[in-house]
Design a protein around this motif. Sequence first.
Motif, short mmCIF file in Angstrom:
data_model
loop_
_atom_site.label_atom_id
_atom_site.label_comp_id
_atom_site.label_asym_id
_atom_site.label_seq_id
_atom_site.Cartn_x
_atom_site.Cartn_y
_atom_site.Cartn_z
N GLY A 146 0.84 -1.32 0.29
CA GLY A 146 0.20 0.29 -0.36
C GLY A 146 1.01 1.43 0.55
N MET B 72 -4.99 0.45 2.50
CA MET B 72 -6.03 1.71 1.81
C MET B 72 -6.01 2.70 2.42
SD MET B 72 -7.51 -0.84 -0.19
CE MET B 72 -6.00 -1.38 -0.55
N ILE C 141 -3.32 4.41 -0.36
CA ILE C 141 -3.88 4.25 -1.44
C ILE C 141 -4.75 5.48 -1.33
CG2 ILE C 141 -4.64 3.11 -3.62
CD1 ILE C 141 -3.94 0.27 -2.25
N GLY C 142 -5.81 5.14 -0.89
CA GLY C 142 -6.86 6.07 -0.75
C GLY C 142 -6.37 7.94 -0.53
N ILE D 54 -3.93 -4.81 5.67
CA ILE D 54 -5.42 -4.13 5.08
C ILE D 54 -5.93 -2.68 4.47
CG2 ILE D 54 -8.23 -4.27 3.20
CD1 ILE D 54 -7.77 -7.49 3.93
N LEU D 55 -6.26 -2.43 5.82
CA LEU D 55 -6.55 -1.22 6.03
C LEU D 55 -5.62 0.02 5.75
CD1 LEU D 55 -8.86 1.02 7.33
CD2 LEU D 55 -7.67 -0.17 10.07
#
Length: 130
Positions: free
Chosen positions: A50, A116, A119-120, A112-113
């Motif tokens: 990420g 993201m 990436i966000g 995962i969090l």
Amino acid sequence: MTVVINIAVSVVCMILLQLLGMLVFSWMTRFNDMEELKKGNAAVGLAFGGKFMGTAIILGVSAYTNSSIWHMMLWFAVGYVCLIVVYWVFELVTPGLNISEHLQKGNMAIGILLAMVFIGTAFAVSSLII
């Protein structure tokens, strides 16, 4: 010939900036990212991926929207600092959650969090570069 040289210099510069960005992120973690990856820690792999994707998004938009390598590097630096700030803010707003500890234990949800979040943030910051 000049175009080829400009492209080559740009690509080398982008690779170096991406590697530098990943090195700085490695220094920020409380564990050795490469050792965790060698152990097969998928949560660290997701978080690290990420970070890589986030820096790549910012770098790509910086390169696309600027005709000067210096401006590309400047906007990449601005975006990269934003990613670092968001990481530390994320750490601050989740005081009961030791992110590094959870990643070392292989907590996929945290990996995962965090991926993201990077990436966000990169997509949001990239909209400011344009």
